[in-house]
Enzyme design. Structure first.
Site, PDB file in Angstrom:
ATOM      1  N   THR A  73       0.837  -1.206   0.000  1.00 62.23           N
ATOM      2  CA  THR A  73       0.000   0.000   0.000  1.00 62.23           C
ATOM      3  C   THR A  73       0.874   1.260   0.000  1.00 62.23           C
ATOM      4  O   THR A  73       0.661   2.180  -0.786  1.00 62.23           O
ATOM      5  CB  THR A  73      -0.952  -0.012   1.214  1.00 62.23           C
ATOM      6  OG1 THR A  73      -1.774  -1.178   1.119  1.00 62.23           O
ATOM      7  CG2 THR A  73      -1.816   1.227   1.262  1.00 62.23           C
ATOM      8  N   CYS A 324     -22.454  -9.086  -0.562  1.00 61.03           N
ATOM      9  CA  CYS A 324     -23.884  -8.742  -0.511  1.00 61.03           C
ATOM     10  C   CYS A 324     -24.196  -7.996   0.777  1.00 61.03           C
ATOM     11  O   CYS A 324     -23.644  -8.312   1.823  1.00 61.03           O
ATOM     12  CB  CYS A 324     -24.741 -10.000  -0.470  1.00 61.03           C
ATOM     13  SG  CYS A 324     -24.568 -10.995  -1.919  1.00 61.03           S
TER      14      CYS A 324
HETATM   15  N1  PLP Z   1      -1.420  -4.338  -4.461  1.00 62.73           N
HETATM   16  C1  PLP Z   1      -1.949  -5.551  -4.688  1.00 62.73           C
HETATM   17  C2  PLP Z   1      -2.068  -6.048  -6.094  1.00 62.73           C
HETATM   18  C3  PLP Z   1      -2.369  -6.345  -3.627  1.00 62.73           C
HETATM   19  O1  PLP Z   1      -2.895  -7.544  -3.853  1.00 62.73           O
HETATM   20  C4  PLP Z   1      -2.230  -5.831  -2.299  1.00 62.73           C
HETATM   21  C5  PLP Z   1      -2.715  -6.615  -1.145  1.00 62.73           C
HETATM   22  O2  PLP Z   1      -3.679  -7.345  -1.240  1.00 62.73           O
HETATM   23  C6  PLP Z   1      -1.653  -4.568  -2.122  1.00 62.73           C
HETATM   24  C7  PLP Z   1      -1.269  -3.848  -3.231  1.00 62.73           C
HETATM   25  C8  PLP Z   1      -1.445  -3.984  -0.756  1.00 62.73           C
HETATM   26  O3  PLP Z   1      -0.345  -4.619  -0.129  1.00 62.73           O
HETATM   27  P1  PLP Z   1      -0.131  -4.555   1.460  1.00 62.73           P
HETATM   28  O4  PLP Z   1      -1.086  -5.532   2.047  1.00 62.73           O
HETATM   29  O5  PLP Z   1       1.281  -4.959   1.665  1.00 62.73           O
HETATM   30  O6  PLP Z   1      -0.372  -3.158   1.888  1.00 62.73           O
END
Ligand code: PLP
Length: 374
Positions: A73, A324
């Site tokens: 993230t 849902c």
């Molecule tokens: N990008 C993708 C494609 C992901 O699947 C995820 C997590 O599910 C993230 C970013 C975010 O990663 P993190 O959980 O390390 O913040």
């Protein structure tokens, strides 16, 4: 504890035991702040340097091109918001409508700050066509961000071709490779990307740590201000144990990549063959080129959320693509973008296998689905 069949490896993975072993000393023995000048901090400093080298070599980068973050993230936020922070003349960002929310919400934030974003629609299997990107490019485009592999349906993008289009227009190319690193071969030179996000907990590393690869010479501005860690671009005391665990986990996954892929693919084929034998009507999403073990299934006229809960009662962990509430079914942005018919989209379940899954897990999953849907 009830026996668990864990088939949600795209959500997170089990920590590698050698990674755990490597991390432990940095909690209790070598706990010094790696940025301190005294000799007690040498162990932590050396471990971080080594981890940076290991990670760089796993993706064919230089150690100084690896910036440690708190996960996928943060890496995505940094890559996307950089355009605002740098006040670049090239204000436009291009991304796809099937990105993870870490990218999409970051894009919405830069739009609110006055930076336009174009969202490309993929085809029916989730591929962003090179021509679609080419048609959207202008000399105002500063950044193109397209994920390497989709987290819901597993589609792998033609990153090399997409990156070369971006470069033709002088734009920076970022890829969210959170689902791909440690699971398929990722070589930043071959792909030609300028920035790449990764997250340790997706490749059997610890949670809360990841990295952003930034190609040398790429214009980036400090994302998190404070101390001078990470070349003064991402401040904050280093998560020594996390960084060390991430490096060991990635090294082990990369060294055994072929073995893992063979094992996971075999289980994947077994699951599909067994499911076909049941005669249950379903569609598989994501096309031919998908992440090993990521199986997105849409069952006709079924309720994905109900399937998830009934599997959960039997100790089976999977994900869904539609949620849902009492009044409506909310179909995920990815399933909407690929234009999946509602009769199928509502009944979508994501099974994501990992190296720890067994044939017995597959038998249990298919038997449970059969019982629920027949
Ligand atoms: N990008 C993708 C494609 C992901 O699947 C995820 C997590 O599910 C993230 C970013 C975010 O990663 P993190 O959980 O390390 O913040």
């Amino acid at each position: 504890m009830k026996q668990i069949v864990y088939a949600d490896n795209a959500a997170t993975t089990k920590l590698d035991e050698e990674a755990l072993e490597a991390m432990l000393p940095f909690f209790v023995d070598d706990y010094a702040n790696a940025s301190q000048p005294y000799s007690f901090a040498r162990g932590a400093k050396k471990a971080i340097r080594k981890a940076r080298e290991i990670i760089a070599s796993c993706i064919n980068a230089l150690p100084e091109e690896i910036y440690f973050t708190s996960g996928g993230t943060e890496s995505d936020n940094w890559a996307i918001k950089n355009v605002v922070l740098s006040r670049s003349e090239h204000r436009m960002t291009i991304t796809s409508s099937i990105e993870h929310h870490a990218v999409l919400r970051s894009c919405e934030a830069i739009e609110r700050a006055g930076y336009p974003v174009v969202y490309l629609r993929p085809d029916a299997v989730g591929r962003v066509q090179v021509k679609t990107l080419e048609d959207a490019m202008t000399d105002k485009t500063g950044l193109v961000s397209i994920m390497l592999a989709n987290n819901e349906i597993g589609t792998i993008q033609a990153i090399k071709d997409l990156a070369s289009i971006a470069h033709r227009y002088g734009a920076i190319f970022h890829t969210d490779a959170v689902q791909a690193v440690g699971h398929v071969k990722v070589d930043v030179q071959d792909l030609g990307v300028d920035m790449l996000s990764a997250s340790a907990h997706k490749f059997n590393g610890p949670k809360g740590v990841g990295f952003l690869y930034i190609r040398k010479g790429t214009e980036v501005i400090s994302y998190q201000d404070g101390g001078s860690q990470e070349n003064a671009l991402r401040a904050g005391t280093e998560n020594t144990a996390g960084i060390v665990g991430m490096a060991v986990a990635l090294k082990r996954n990369c060294e055994q990549l072929d073995q893992h892929v063979t094992h996971i693919k075999r289980l994947e084929d077994m699951l599909i063959a067994m499911l076909d034998e049941t005669g249950i009507a379903y569609a598989r999403n994501g096309g031919q080129e998908t992440l090993p073990g990521l199986i997105s299934l849409s069952f006709h006229n079924a309720d994905g959320e109900a399937i998830l809960h009934r599997l959960d009662l039997q100790g089976i962990c999977v994900s869904t693509g539609a949620a849902c509430n009492s009044k409506e079914t909310k179909i995920s942005h990815v399933l909407q973008a690929i234009g999946l018919e509602e009769d199928y989209a509502k009944g979508t379940v994501r099974i994501s296998l990992g190296r720890h899954n067994t044939e017995e897990d597959i038998e249990n999953i298919v038997a449970a689905i059969k019982k629920i849907l027949q």
